[in-house]
Design an enzyme around this catalytic site. Structure first.
Site, PDB file in Angstrom:
ATOM      1  N   ASP A   1      13.384  -8.100 -13.558  1.00 55.73           N
ATOM      2  CA  ASP A   1      13.875  -6.686 -12.501  1.00 55.73           C
ATOM      3  C   ASP A   1      13.842  -8.065 -11.378  1.00 55.73           C
ATOM      4  O   ASP A   1      13.489  -7.232 -10.537  1.00 55.73           O
ATOM      5  CB  ASP A   1      11.856  -6.167 -11.802  1.00 55.73           C
ATOM      6  CG  ASP A   1      12.651  -4.273 -11.596  1.00 55.73           C
ATOM      7  OD1 ASP A   1      13.628  -4.391 -11.572  1.00 55.73           O
ATOM      8  OD2 ASP A   1      11.175  -3.804 -11.116  1.00 55.73           O
TER       9      ASP A   1
ATOM     10  N   GLY B   1       4.360  -1.413   2.122  1.00 52.60           N
ATOM     11  CA  GLY B   1       6.019  -1.188   2.246  1.00 52.60           C
ATOM     12  C   GLY B   1       4.575  -0.166   0.690  1.00 52.60           C
ATOM     13  O   GLY B   1       3.760   0.097   0.550  1.00 52.60           O
ATOM     14  N   LYS B   2       5.479   0.375  -0.030  1.00 55.17           N
ATOM     15  CA  LYS B   2       5.692   1.064  -0.734  1.00 55.17           C
ATOM     16  C   LYS B   2       6.488   1.731  -1.525  1.00 55.17           C
ATOM     17  O   LYS B   2       7.757   1.403  -1.186  1.00 55.17           O
ATOM     18  CB  LYS B   2       5.547   2.966  -0.017  1.00 55.17           C
ATOM     19  CG  LYS B   2       4.315   3.729   0.567  1.00 55.17           C
ATOM     20  CD  LYS B   2       4.221   4.715   0.911  1.00 55.17           C
ATOM     21  CE  LYS B   2       3.237   4.924   1.719  1.00 55.17           C
ATOM     22  NZ  LYS B   2       2.042   4.185   2.045  1.00 55.17           N
ATOM     23  N   GLY B   3       6.147   1.612  -2.982  1.00 59.06           N
ATOM     24  CA  GLY B   3       6.993   1.671  -4.264  1.00 59.06           C
ATOM     25  C   GLY B   3       6.096   2.302  -5.345  1.00 59.06           C
ATOM     26  O   GLY B   3       5.368   3.236  -5.190  1.00 59.06           O
ATOM     27  N   ARG B   4       7.317   2.719  -7.045  1.00 60.03           N
ATOM     28  CA  ARG B   4       6.914   3.447  -7.518  1.00 60.03           C
ATOM     29  C   ARG B   4       5.404   2.898  -8.411  1.00 60.03           C
ATOM     30  O   ARG B   4       5.025   3.350  -9.050  1.00 60.03           O
ATOM     31  CB  ARG B   4       7.598   3.009  -8.834  1.00 60.03           C
ATOM     32  CG  ARG B   4       8.899   3.682  -8.044  1.00 60.03           C
ATOM     33  CD  ARG B   4      10.212   4.107  -9.536  1.00 60.03           C
ATOM     34  NE  ARG B   4      11.060   4.743  -8.715  1.00 60.03           N
ATOM     35  CZ  ARG B   4      12.205   4.618  -9.621  1.00 60.03           C
ATOM     36  NH1 ARG B   4      12.392   3.824 -10.518  1.00 60.03           N
ATOM     37  NH2 ARG B   4      12.989   5.523  -8.419  1.00 60.03           N
ATOM     38  N   TYR B   5       5.083   1.327  -7.912  1.00 60.26           N
ATOM     39  CA  TYR B   5       3.279   1.149  -8.122  1.00 60.26           C
ATOM     40  C   TYR B   5       3.037   0.985  -7.481  1.00 60.26           C
ATOM     41  O   TYR B   5       1.805   0.871  -7.661  1.00 60.26           O
ATOM     42  CB  TYR B   5       4.110  -0.889  -7.919  1.00 60.26           C
ATOM     43  CG  TYR B   5       4.827  -1.238  -7.142  1.00 60.26           C
ATOM     44  CD1 TYR B   5       3.835  -1.494  -6.181  1.00 60.26           C
ATOM     45  CD2 TYR B   5       5.914  -1.319  -6.316  1.00 60.26           C
ATOM     46  CE1 TYR B   5       4.125  -1.717  -4.703  1.00 60.26           C
ATOM     47  CE2 TYR B   5       6.378  -1.694  -5.118  1.00 60.26           C
ATOM     48  CZ  TYR B   5       5.460  -2.026  -4.523  1.00 60.26           C
ATOM     49  OH  TYR B   5       5.994  -1.914  -3.202  1.00 60.26           O
TER      50      TYR B   5
ATOM     51  N   LYS C   1      -1.201  -6.376  -2.687  1.00 64.83           N
ATOM     52  CA  LYS C   1      -0.576  -5.189  -3.881  1.00 64.83           C
ATOM     53  C   LYS C   1      -1.289  -4.773  -4.373  1.00 64.83           C
ATOM     54  O   LYS C   1      -1.880  -4.507  -4.625  1.00 64.83           O
ATOM     55  CB  LYS C   1       0.535  -5.648  -4.279  1.00 64.83           C
ATOM     56  CG  LYS C   1       1.860  -5.110  -5.277  1.00 64.83           C
ATOM     57  CD  LYS C   1       2.761  -6.021  -5.602  1.00 64.83           C
ATOM     58  CE  LYS C   1       3.723  -5.280  -6.953  1.00 64.83           C
ATOM     59  NZ  LYS C   1       4.006  -5.971  -7.641  1.00 64.83           N
TER      60      LYS C   1
ATOM     61  N   GLU D   1       1.388   0.400  -3.415  1.00 71.37           N
ATOM     62  CA  GLU D   1       1.712   0.295  -1.905  1.00 71.37           C
ATOM     63  C   GLU D   1       1.212  -1.338  -1.694  1.00 71.37           C
ATOM     64  O   GLU D   1       0.456  -2.199  -2.329  1.00 71.37           O
ATOM     65  CB  GLU D   1       0.515   0.806  -1.136  1.00 71.37           C
ATOM     66  CG  GLU D   1       0.763   2.369  -1.043  1.00 71.37           C
ATOM     67  CD  GLU D   1      -0.195   3.486   0.115  1.00 71.37           C
ATOM     68  OE1 GLU D   1       0.257   4.612   0.064  1.00 71.37           O
ATOM     69  OE2 GLU D   1      -1.200   2.223  -0.225  1.00 71.37           O
ATOM     70  N   VAL D   2       1.897  -2.484  -0.581  1.00 72.35           N
ATOM     71  CA  VAL D   2       1.714  -3.430  -0.313  1.00 72.35           C
ATOM     72  C   VAL D   2       1.105  -3.030   1.438  1.00 72.35           C
ATOM     73  O   VAL D   2       1.769  -2.251   1.742  1.00 72.35           O
ATOM     74  CB  VAL D   2       3.404  -4.095  -0.139  1.00 72.35           C
ATOM     75  CG1 VAL D   2       2.557  -5.677   0.516  1.00 72.35           C
ATOM     76  CG2 VAL D   2       3.365  -4.430  -2.170  1.00 72.35           C
TER      77      VAL D   2
END
Length: 332
Positions: free
Chosen positions: A157, A36-40, A56, A42-43
């Site tokens: 959130d 997974g990738k996000g604004r924070y 994470k 990667e996982v």
């Protein structure tokens, strides 16, 4: 190593491994694949002593989220079957870059968002998802008193991407980077120091209007409930009745662009007071029409009218018990 994993869930006042062991965690984990990738950041799926774990990895610019999650997980009795299991946090240096790691249990099915995109749900599956997520939210929102207690926590959130699917069909709530804690006895509220804000699509009217009372813990809990109502809508759309379900869509998909701005959301939610529309087919299904009533009470414009998490859970139990397609051994 399983006894470590078991111990990690019961050690000390918080959850997670003893700190001494945590400090060497990163050295013992080999990263296998990015899941997974996000604004924070990667996982990754990692392997730790033969067990799969989720790692994470935060961008250093989001150190505040890493610190906050670590803080929440380590000072609080967060251990619960519907909250993501925490193993530890570590700071590590990879190719002369500081990496901030948060290590948790790994759930191969991914998020509720992924799951809803992948599959439709029977009434039983849908109820298990909703009840277990509500159960996790009740645990978060509730203060447990005593020396081995926990403060009340508001998530800030809540969304389908922050709820993970367990293999048994129930869920866990994840991502505490924005959480707020409150202890009634002292009236102490800890908002953390994170500049990050929640996800615009799920922001409540009072957050969008900036009228939320940031001094009052209850305001944050009520904003969680608004977002939870939107998640219930996402799940209901994918639930079969008469062999029919809607395609997966995020809340307000028909009203705002893909990555909506604060202004986009404010116009739709506050000025036009729009909410996700409820498909006609729900009206002829007792459970789905009961759910429609429940979500309206969650996303009400007036925060004081929204239901507390425990009320949501009790309503769900009632809906489940009157649904012949749901066996109530839901072992939530």
């Amino acid at each position: 190593m399983t006894e470590y994993l078991e111990h990690s869930l019961t050690s000390g006042s918080g959850s997670g491994l003893p700190l001494l062991i945590q400090r060497t965690l990163a050295k013992q984990i080999s990263l296998s694949e990015c899941i997974g990738k996000g604004r924070y950041g990667e996982v990754w799926r990692g392997v730790w002593h033969g067990e799969n774990v989720a790692v994470k990895i935060f961008f250093s610019r989001d150190e505040a989220s890493w610190r906050r999650e670590t803080e929440i997980y380590s000072t609080v009795l967060l251990r619960h079957e519907n909250i993501l299991g925490y193993i530890g946090s570590d700071m590590t240096s990879r190719s002369s870059c500081t990496q901030l790691w948060l290590i948790t249990h790994h759930h191969p099915l991914g998020s509720l968002y992924d799951h809803l995109n992948r599959t439709t749900l029977t009434h039983h599956q849908f109820m298990k998802i909703c009840l277990s997520a509500a159960n996790g939210l009740v645990h978060l929102h509730t203060e447990i008193f005593g020396t081995q207690g926990k403060p009340a926590i508001a998530h800030r959130d809540i969304k389908s991407k922050n709820i993970l699917m367990k293999l048994n069909g129930s869920c866990v709530i994840a991502d505490f980077g924005l959480a707020v804690t409150h202890v009634q006895a002292t009236g102490e509220m800890d908002v953390g120091s994170n500049p990050r804000v929640g996800t615009k699509r799920y922001m409540s009217p009072e957050v969008l209007e900036e009228t939320i009372n940031t001094e009052c813990f209850e305001s944050y809990r009520r904003a969680d409930i608004y977002a939870f109502g939107l998640v219930l809508w996402e799940v209901c759309r994918r639930t079969l009745s008469n062999g029919i379900a809607e395609d997966y869509k995020p809340p307000f998909y028909d009203l705002v662009p893909n990555d909506p701005s604060f202004e986009d959301m404010k116009k739709v939610v506050c000025i036009d007071q729009q909410r996700p529309n409820l498909p006609n087919r729900w009206a002829s299904n007792a459970t789905l029409s009961g759910m429609a009533k429940l979500m309206k009470e969650c996303w009400h414009h007036n925060p004081n009218v929204r239901l507390p998490a425990l009320r949501i859970k009790k309503t769900l139990v009632k809906l489940a018990s009157s649904d012949i397609h749901v066996h109530l051994d839901l072992d939530i």
